[in-house]
Design an enzyme around this catalytic site. Sequence first.
Site, short mmCIF file in Angstrom:
data_model
loop_
_atom_site.label_atom_id
_atom_site.label_comp_id
_atom_site.label_asym_id
_atom_site.label_seq_id
_atom_site.Cartn_x
_atom_site.Cartn_y
_atom_site.Cartn_z
N PHE A 149 0.81 -1.28 -0.12
CA PHE A 149 -0.06 -0.16 0.27
C PHE A 149 0.86 1.27 -0.03
O PHE A 149 0.33 2.44 -0.38
CB PHE A 149 -0.80 0.03 1.25
CG PHE A 149 -0.27 0.32 2.38
CD1 PHE A 149 -0.22 1.77 2.70
CD2 PHE A 149 0.35 -0.40 3.52
CE1 PHE A 149 0.66 2.35 3.98
CE2 PHE A 149 1.02 0.13 4.51
CZ PHE A 149 1.18 1.19 4.73
N GLU A 176 -5.00 -3.76 -1.64
CA GLU A 176 -6.54 -3.48 -1.71
C GLU A 176 -6.81 -2.34 -0.99
O GLU A 176 -7.99 -1.78 -1.02
CB GLU A 176 -7.26 -4.65 -1.10
CG GLU A 176 -6.74 -5.14 0.24
CD GLU A 176 -5.66 -6.08 0.46
OE1 GLU A 176 -4.75 -5.86 -0.50
OE2 GLU A 176 -5.48 -7.00 1.17
N CYS A 281 9.59 1.91 3.57
CA CYS A 281 10.34 0.65 3.97
C CYS A 281 11.81 1.34 3.94
O CYS A 281 12.64 0.72 4.42
CB CYS A 281 10.43 -0.26 2.65
SG CYS A 281 11.15 0.16 1.24
#
Length: 499
Positions: A149, A176, A281
Amino acid sequence: MQELGHWIDGKRVPGRSGRFADVYNPATGEVQAHVALASKDELDAAVASAAAAQPKWGATNPQRRARVMMEFVRLLNRDMDKLAEALSREHGKTIPDAKGDVQRGLEVIEFCIGAPHLLKGEFTDSAGPGIDMYSMRQPLGVVAGITPFNFPAMIPLWKMGPALACGNAFILKPSERDPSVPLMLAELMQEAGLPDGLLQVVNGDKEAVDAILDNETVQGIGFVGSTPIAEYIYSRGCAAGKRVQCFGGAKNHMIVMPDADMDQAADALVGAGYGAAGERCMAISVAVPVGEKTADKLIEKLVPRIEKLKVGPYTAGDDVDYGPLVTADAMKRVKGLIASGVEQGAKLVMDGRDFALQGYEDGFFVGPTLFDNVTPEMDIYRQEIFGPVLAQVRANSYEEALKLAMDNEYGNGTAIFTRDGDTARDFAARVNIGMIGINVPIPVPLAYHTFGGWKKSGFGDLNQHGPDAFRFYTRTKTVTSRWPSGLKEGGEFHFKAMD
Ligand code: NAD
């Protein structure tokens, strides 16, 4: 309520499974759309028509494929504002940050314009008498990308660009939680001239992912997301004989040496720790000052900077430094980890748990949080928090700081701040981590280098984007050809050395 389906064979289609997930506006907490979750049958049908479209695309000359990428870059630039707005609305990040998300993906598409050069292969003239040998890179066929996401434009672009430029058909299973931008990217690819069926966007959850893993036509999978899912997909995908690369979570350390420019280090930490609410990240989540004096000074420099941070909805424009977390669950998890840090004895210097913004009381906001005196046994050190939480771990020496980063199970990125070239070189040479910053807090390599972590941050042999992506999305075929002149020899029954 808006219903988001899939992009199949060149058009938007509604989901047929009857299953949906909520898509939130993280700033307000409202559900703004429902996204369809594909069944195995829907995924299999998308793969089947991709497989039918791929051979013609694979045989199209690479220059023509590159021209689609060239036009796609133009369209991404044309629609930058629209893409950024859709991205911020579902993800929560600020508009400038959302543009950066699109931009860093777009740069990989620019790199893909070089496909004709990158796919040239190797040739040895006269490897033996009348013998030529050449290696060519051929597409795998149908490949899939499963993406997280936190970069809903960049990471799908990192995957679809090289996969398509190499002549594959590509199935994208985006997150999603923010599915709008991937669907918009598919529309733009079509406008850029990509034939239908080659890029299928299949929204879904574990059921769609498992269907990708079980589908025998899918030859390769590129995954980016959390480490447990990366390990799951890597092991199941490899066992099924697919080519797989999976990029996982992170716990990035920034070492601050006593000789560092402390203002520069503090500025860097604030941006790298709290930017995008820590949902990167490559965020720095652990600051490791070397020596007590450095540690005290760093806290002294950090606190006023953190106090000035502006947290709010993306609609506030440039006045906001970072926005909400992506979901209520993410917010609860981050607040729970902050509580665990307090319980386990870390010193909570700044607490973002009670952050509130008038008019946005139901948004998923967490204020900037700073811990000092964190130790490696604590959950806030061991777990990837993925929120606006910076943990300071004090080290007594450079060797202790280096060991800390090296003993951590993750190995995505790390940084060192110092004025000493010898220390910087030693760090870059010895540390067992994939991406290193020297006085650079978030060392994300540019598109023409490759991106990838070590240890539990990366599974597989090749990195993302750059030349590695062209290796990942192709396989080598080597041809030895002989056009003998003169007398024909008889049959050969042993491997011949080339004369
Ligand atoms: P996630 O692992 O929850 O989801 C990633 C993808 O996997 C999504 O498409 C999701 O639908 C799917 N998925 C989720 N649960 C699954 C299951 N049980 N079985 C099969 N598929 C499943 O990750 P996220 O929360 O979307 O993203 C954040 C994570 O991604 C962080 O850990 C972050 O560090 C990591 N990340 C890593 C990189 C990198 O390059 N190393 C880049 C960006 C994000």
